[in-house]
Design a protein around this motif. Structure first.
Motif, short mmCIF file in Angstrom:
data_model
loop_
_atom_site.label_atom_id
_atom_site.label_comp_id
_atom_site.label_asym_id
_atom_site.label_seq_id
_atom_site.Cartn_x
_atom_site.Cartn_y
_atom_site.Cartn_z
N GLY A 73 0.68 -1.22 0.04
CA GLY A 73 -0.03 -0.07 0.08
C GLY A 73 0.83 1.23 -0.01
N THR A 74 1.86 1.21 0.57
CA THR A 74 2.64 2.31 0.81
C THR A 74 3.54 2.64 -0.33
N TRP A 75 3.92 1.59 -1.10
CA TRP A 75 4.72 1.59 -2.37
C TRP A 75 3.85 2.14 -3.31
N ARG A 76 2.52 1.81 -3.50
CA ARG A 76 1.49 2.48 -4.50
C ARG A 76 1.39 4.16 -4.05
N ALA A 77 0.96 4.46 -2.87
CA ALA A 77 0.96 5.65 -2.49
C ALA A 77 2.18 6.60 -2.93
N LEU A 78 3.25 6.05 -2.67
CA LEU A 78 4.49 6.83 -2.84
C LEU A 78 4.84 7.05 -4.24
N ALA A 79 4.32 5.86 -4.95
CA ALA A 79 4.60 5.92 -6.52
C ALA A 79 3.90 6.94 -6.91
N LYS A 80 2.26 6.94 -6.74
CA LYS A 80 1.49 7.91 -7.17
C LYS A 80 1.91 9.41 -7.08
N LYS A 81 2.41 9.75 -5.87
CA LYS A 81 2.96 10.97 -5.69
C LYS A 81 4.38 11.42 -5.97
N LYS A 82 5.01 10.32 -6.64
CA LYS A 82 6.44 10.33 -7.03
C LYS A 82 7.20 10.86 -5.78
N ILE A 83 7.16 10.36 -4.72
CA ILE A 83 7.85 10.55 -3.42
C ILE A 83 9.07 9.58 -3.25
N PRO A 84 10.15 9.72 -3.14
CA PRO A 84 11.29 9.11 -3.10
C PRO A 84 11.22 8.23 -1.51
N TYR A 85 11.42 6.94 -1.59
CA TYR A 85 11.64 6.43 -0.41
C TYR A 85 12.99 5.29 -0.31
N PHE A 86 13.31 5.07 0.89
CA PHE A 86 14.50 4.09 1.17
C PHE A 86 14.22 2.65 1.84
#
Length: 84
Positions: free
Chosen positions: A1-14
């Motif tokens: 779920g987090t991956w989808r949300a961050l991908a849609k907003k183009k927020i980088p994650y580690f």
């Protein structure tokens, strides 16, 4: 779920793998590895692939991670977090 949300907003994650890519499990528990492989290709592969970086505590851990799953591809970074 987090991956989808961050991908849609183009927020980088580690991501810190905490040993989940250690090939020890592949060697010592082949059936468990097969089960993990089925889930990994469907879910975890994309999460690691799309991460800004996958973080490791040492060079050896980073190199071993490449042996767990043949699809594994990530931007790998060795960090000093958790070590003195």
């Amino acid at each position: 779920g987090t991956w989808r949300a961050l991908a849609k907003k183009k927020i980088p994650y580690f991501i810190f793998t905490h040993g989940m890519l250690d090939p020890w499990f592949k060697k010592n528990y082949p059936l468990k590895h097969l089960k993990k492989w089925l889930y990994w290709t469907w879910g975890e592969y994309r999460v690691l692939r799309d991460a800004k970086a996958v973080l490791f505590t040492c060079e050896e851990e980073k190199i071993l991670a490449r042996q767990s799953f043949w699809l594994y591809k990530a931007n790998e970074v060795v960090t000093a977090f958790g070590t003195a």
